[in-house]
Scaffold this active site. Sequence first.
Site, short mmCIF file in Angstrom:
data_model
loop_
_atom_site.label_atom_id
_atom_site.label_comp_id
_atom_site.label_asym_id
_atom_site.label_seq_id
_atom_site.Cartn_x
_atom_site.Cartn_y
_atom_site.Cartn_z
N SER A 443 61.29 25.37 30.62
CA SER A 443 61.76 23.98 30.67
C SER A 443 60.83 23.03 29.93
O SER A 443 61.21 21.92 29.60
CB SER A 443 61.93 23.53 32.12
N HIS A 464 67.56 26.66 27.50
CA HIS A 464 67.11 25.96 28.70
C HIS A 464 68.29 25.49 29.54
O HIS A 464 69.05 24.62 29.15
CB HIS A 464 66.23 24.75 28.27
#
Length: 738
Positions: A443, A464
Amino acid sequence: MAYKNFKVETDSDGIALVTWDIPGRSMNVLDETSTNELEAIVKETTADAAVKGVVITSAKEAFCAGADLSMLEGMNQAYAKVFKEQGETAANQMLFEQSRRFSQVLRSIETSGKPWAAAINGLALGGGFEITLCCHYRVAAENPKTRLGLPEVKVGLFPGAGGTQRVPRLVPPQDAMTILLKGDPVTVDKAKALNLIHAIVPAADLIKAAKDWIKGGGKAVAPWDEKGFKLPGGPVFSKAGMMMFPAGNAIYRRETYDNYPAARAIMSCVYEGLQLPIDAALRVESRYFTSVLRSKEAAAMIRSLFLSMQELNKGARRPKDVPPTRVKKIAVIGAGFMGASVGYVSARAGLDVVLIDRDQESADKGKAHAQKVIEEQIKKGRAKPADAEALLARITPTADYAALKDVDLVIEAVFEDRKVKAETFAKAQEYLKPDVIFASNTSTLPITSLAESFKDQGKFVGIHFFSPVEKMMLVEIILGKNTGDVALATALDYVRQIGKTPIVVNDSRGFFANRCVGRYVAEGNEMFLEGVPPAMIENCAKMAGMPVGPLSLSDEVALDLGLKIMKATEADLGPNAINPDQKKLMVEMVEKQGRLGRKNSKGFYDYPEKGKGQKSLWPGLSALQPKQLDPDTLDVEELKQRFLVVQAVEAARTVEDHVITDPREADVGSILGFGFAPFTGGTLSYIDFMGTKKFVELCHKLEAKYGSRFTPPKLLEEMAAKGETFYGRFAPKKAAAA
């Protein structure tokens, strides 16, 4: 007469079957040609004495997906042109006449004197559903997948062709308001229960059922044109009406903070329209529709939430010279909450999934998460036991990395730690087939540096996901310095396969979404440290248009994770990269108070046991504030602005840093990824619609008061000086891959 989008066939009983079938499109949409032709068909069938009635249906799988919103964009451009050449009054009149034309065509069906029946063979949304509502009889084909509804409010509009007048004349007021204000489509069974349709029949009998109703003497009069018609909920100024509208206003305020002109217009249309005869009511609706169509909120939402999202979903950023790929089997390494959820959404889309973790027990826990999610879906009636069985059969949990040997794509979702990730890559590489693509679900950690531990960096990409994966529609695809086109194309194709919306960003710490949302959370912390009451921080953020307050969001993400990211950033970039006061606050909350957020039921909020009340702000928060400000002395508008400006200025920095290269991705990504005020159209549209000059002035005003986090980047200063916009300077390429 021959038509381009419709086929008209009259049978021996004098019933005209009008079949909608736009050539070269998979779905019918309401465009200018369809409106013109429908008007001509109404005139033709009304004038032809041999025609006793009309059935309208579709040759496509769906009836109609709604209006072609690019046509509305064109109307706004025409408005701007007339405004410039002939002035505001002429422009308003032109837009009013143009925008109500479809409404008038539908009213002409209703008053044609001939019975019209809608044979709804599949999905009917927006203007498509409004066509069926003006027919005297509505019959739908039996199909659990069919949805009917009016979703316009979700793109900043409302049903402007009679929807706000016919629905509350068919359905009790509370249900009508829910249909119009939420915009969620309903199943055919629910539509029948609500009185939106008259009958449901097997698909094979659909046209026959519609024709039989006409042959059986179906009346060519709408209920509201009958003498003595009574509204389903009674008059507006009745006991029931007074229970509905004042409460409705309060709910509207609570849900929207008056940020959405279309939602306010729906309330007004229904309230005013139900006190008038139908023709006057339709005119009122058209006036409100014209007004909303001119609003910047509608323009911003149509562009971002409809046009841009459609283009991105069709592969606008996909490399054109890479043949389509179809992922059949994926591996997810790391079966924790995130990895298990990625496994679940992949299996739900029909992919085979290998879930790998350090031991069999951990891998099994990941599969158990999928079982829990699908069981909840069954309880809600959204899935059947057979679906659960098939889905779970596609997930194989294991601790054996040898299971990677025949997968097409690997997604690593292990702990956010460079060392742990590097060990995972090393373990996995010996089992991978030569052409497999490897993705990291990091992330924040830059993809280029993570790829250094991988032998073929061209096949390494970032994918992500956002939590909770099952609900969040955005996926950020991150290009490392050496990521190849095949890796990008495969990632995009996979995201489309699982039914999510991708944005493509270049590498940097935090990429796009986390950089912006990090600023939002940090601004909440800044306000907290300034002494702004915590409840005021949360409420002002929601008033600004954010879905949850920054303190609540910190709890959801987990305070200990926020502290870990702070420490990692400090270790990588030095002490100046973080705010020491915010770190001190997080250390106090996490390490001294043991408050980790929702996951241990205590963070900025206290969380009661499930079913035992609502969360509430922790009373001990005020003791952690260096001072407390009097709320009556604070400028609410400025607090709201700070939340939006701090995120928008960070989005502008991502453009200057070449992280974002297409403004559509910043806008769609900010709304879907972290709920940036949807009525603005997203972070860059917020700047564009305010005007870069005005936005830069606001930045400088806030910078003088609160510091360098509001300093506009050089790019923005330059754009303001030239009067440029992001969509003007960085105009997206419109060509989309099929």
